[in-house]
Write an enzyme that holds these catalytic residues in place. Structure first.
Site, mmCIF file in Angstrom:
data_model
loop_
_atom_site.group_PDB
_atom_site.id
_atom_site.type_symbol
_atom_site.label_atom_id
_atom_site.label_comp_id
_atom_site.label_asym_id
_atom_site.label_seq_id
_atom_site.Cartn_x
_atom_site.Cartn_y
_atom_site.Cartn_z
ATOM 1 N N ALA A 108 -1.259 5.786 -0.158
ATOM 2 C CA ALA A 108 -2.606 5.224 -0.256
ATOM 3 C C ALA A 108 -2.547 3.743 0.097
ATOM 4 O O ALA A 108 -2.298 2.893 -0.758
ATOM 5 C CB ALA A 108 -3.179 5.413 -1.661
ATOM 6 N N GLY B 130 13.752 -22.507 24.184
ATOM 7 C CA GLY B 130 14.886 -21.866 23.527
ATOM 8 C C GLY B 130 15.079 -22.334 22.102
ATOM 9 O O GLY B 130 15.483 -21.560 21.223
ATOM 10 N N GLU C 248 -3.753 -7.226 2.243
ATOM 11 C CA GLU C 248 -5.137 -7.300 1.749
ATOM 12 C C GLU C 248 -6.118 -6.702 2.764
ATOM 13 O O GLU C 248 -7.232 -7.189 2.943
ATOM 14 C CB GLU C 248 -5.514 -8.732 1.351
ATOM 15 C CG GLU C 248 -4.784 -9.156 0.090
ATOM 16 C CD GLU C 248 -5.489 -10.218 -0.710
ATOM 17 O OE1 GLU C 248 -6.730 -10.243 -0.700
ATOM 18 O OE2 GLU C 248 -4.787 -11.018 -1.348
ATOM 19 N N LEU D 115 -2.533 -2.076 -6.234
ATOM 20 C CA LEU D 115 -3.527 -1.173 -5.660
ATOM 21 C C LEU D 115 -2.865 -0.142 -4.744
ATOM 22 O O LEU D 115 -3.020 1.058 -4.931
ATOM 23 C CB LEU D 115 -4.583 -1.978 -4.889
ATOM 24 C CG LEU D 115 -5.686 -1.178 -4.187
ATOM 25 C CD1 LEU D 115 -6.546 -0.424 -5.198
ATOM 26 C CD2 LEU D 115 -6.563 -2.108 -3.331
ATOM 27 N N ILE E 59 4.009 -4.420 -3.738
ATOM 28 C CA ILE E 59 3.459 -5.291 -4.767
ATOM 29 C C ILE E 59 4.118 -6.677 -4.697
ATOM 30 O O ILE E 59 5.314 -6.834 -4.961
ATOM 31 C CB ILE E 59 3.612 -4.672 -6.168
ATOM 32 C CG1 ILE E 59 3.056 -3.241 -6.164
ATOM 33 C CG2 ILE E 59 2.924 -5.549 -7.206
ATOM 34 C CD1 ILE E 59 1.636 -3.098 -5.644
ATOM 35 N N THR E 60 3.303 -7.648 -4.339
ATOM 36 C CA THR E 60 3.784 -9.022 -4.163
ATOM 37 C C THR E 60 4.161 -9.641 -5.504
ATOM 38 O O THR E 60 3.434 -9.520 -6.486
ATOM 39 C CB THR E 60 2.703 -9.871 -3.483
ATOM 40 O OG1 THR E 60 2.339 -9.263 -2.242
ATOM 41 C CG2 THR E 60 3.197 -11.280 -3.221
ATOM 42 N N SER F 124 -4.551 1.817 3.450
ATOM 43 C CA SER F 124 -5.937 1.519 3.814
ATOM 44 C C SER F 124 -6.908 2.434 3.070
ATOM 45 O O SER F 124 -8.023 2.032 2.723
ATOM 46 C CB SER F 124 -6.126 1.667 5.327
ATOM 47 O OG SER F 124 -5.376 0.688 6.018
#
Length: 373
Positions: free
Chosen positions: A119, A335, A358, A114, A146-147, A121
């Site tokens: 482009a 620590g 997303e 998408l 792109i995951t 949000s």
């Protein structure tokens, strides 16, 4: 029973590789193999297409339990749902049979295209184009962030078919990794979820048959937004898992670490921190599960029942909670929490992306305000 079985699998087959996957920024193949062997890689696929037919809540629990030990690995079932849900929601029966069966079998993964360089949000401002040419469409453009790009075989791609109509001129397509003209950028060098490759997808005169159109022309953006209503809940689930893993580790640590002659967990200041962490986590879990129930009612063809609000609220609240909980967990280890010898700094880094992808949490608040129940 589902939670127990996934947790056992995750601890035995996924957790041992989590630090290495993060350190080497490599795809968690061991996790994919284990999830696929146990039919947990894409549990959402309906039984009609050889899938497990898990409902939205069961899918959330699978993602949550995998994320508890390795956030990168949880993106296998999560993004398989994200990438394929447009086909499930709007695709033709032929398209469903062609692409959901290999996904269910574990022969392929599915990604979702998408976002673009300009482009994010404002997804309706995309520039990727799809031009009809006889019995084909020809796609040109660039998709960013792109995951699992490069690993997935299938990609749901949103592209402009009518530039004059803005969001109503966007259509959705299935593109295959093997299609001529498809290529990928170098993996992004990220703060967290390093085991899940994030790459650009380049579409250079990619010619695909017209029957790979998902739904009718011009309905792609509506399908994309409807998809996100459902899948933001899976990001909430990922956030829950990360936060639960951090809380579990911190609880164990404060019982063993001694200062001033007693476990630091005996000090009220530490107890209050743990109480707040557990309270936020449980609130996030209940909101997420409620959203999953609403998602399922819509999936079954029922009335929307505020899914857009609940999906955005679950994702926003759970991710904010995960960031707070992992940050506090690092603090409780002092620590040690800041070093890679312990898993909490990884969990804190992994949690951050749940507030961004997303739809940023700022966008989620806009969505909620526009859809108040």
């Amino acid at each position: 029973m589902l939670r127990d079985s996934v947790r056992s699998l995750a601890e035995a087959k996924i957790a041992p590789y989590a630090a290495e996957v993060d350190e080497e920024a490599r795809f968690p193949q061991e996790a994919r193999d284990a999830l696929t062997l146990n039919d947990l890689h894409a549990v959402h696929v309906p039984e009609a297409y050889d899938g497990a037919g898990a409902d939205a809540l069961a899918t959330v629990i699978v993602i949550e339990e995998v994320a508890r030990v390795c956030a990168s690995s949880s993106l296998i079932p999560a993004v398989n749902k994200l990438g394929s849900l447009p086909v499930i929601l709007s695709g033709s029966e032929e398209l469903k049979k062609k692409y959901l069966a290999p996904l269910a079998k574990g022969d392929a993964m599915f990604s979702y295209c998408l976002s673009e360089p300009d482009a994010g949000s404002d997804a309706a401002g995309m520039k990727t184009k799809a031009v009809r040419d006889g019995d084909d469409y020809v796609l040109n453009g660039v998709k960013r962030w792109i995951t699992n790009a490069g690993v997935s075989e299938y990609y749901t791609v949103m592209a402009v078919t009518d530039p004059e109509k803005r969001s109503k001129g966007i259509s959705a397509f299935v593109v295959e990794k093997s299609d001529p003209g498809v290529s990928f950028g170098a993996p992004e060098k990220k703060l967290g979820i390093k085991g899940s490759p994030t790459r650009e997808v380049y579409l250079d005169n990619v010619r695909i048959p017209a029957d790979r159109l998902i739904g009718a022309e011009g309905t792609g953006f509506a399908t994309a937004m409807q998809t996100l209503d459902h899948t933001r809940i899976t990001i909430a689930a990922q956030a829950l898992g990360i936060a639960q893993g951090a809380l579990d580790y911190a609880k164990g640590y404060v019982q063993e670490r001694k200062q001033f002659g007693k476990p630091i967990g005996d000090f009220q200041g530490v107890q209050f921190m743990l109480a707040d962490m557990a309270m936020k986590l449980e609130a996030a879990r209940q909101l997420t599960y409620a959203a999953a129930a609403k998602s399922e009612r819509i999936s079954a063809g029922g009335k929307p029942e505020d899914l857009t609000f609940f999906g955005a609220a679950a994702k926003c609240y759970a991710s904010d909670a995960a960031m707070e909980i992992t940050t506090d967990a690092v603090q409780l280890l002092g620590g040690y929490g800041y070093t890679r010898d312990y898993p909490l700094e990884r969990m804190m880094r992994d949690a951050k992306i749940t507030q961004i992808y997303e739809g940023t949490n700022q966008v989620q608040r806009i969505v909620m305000a526009r859809n108040l129940p």
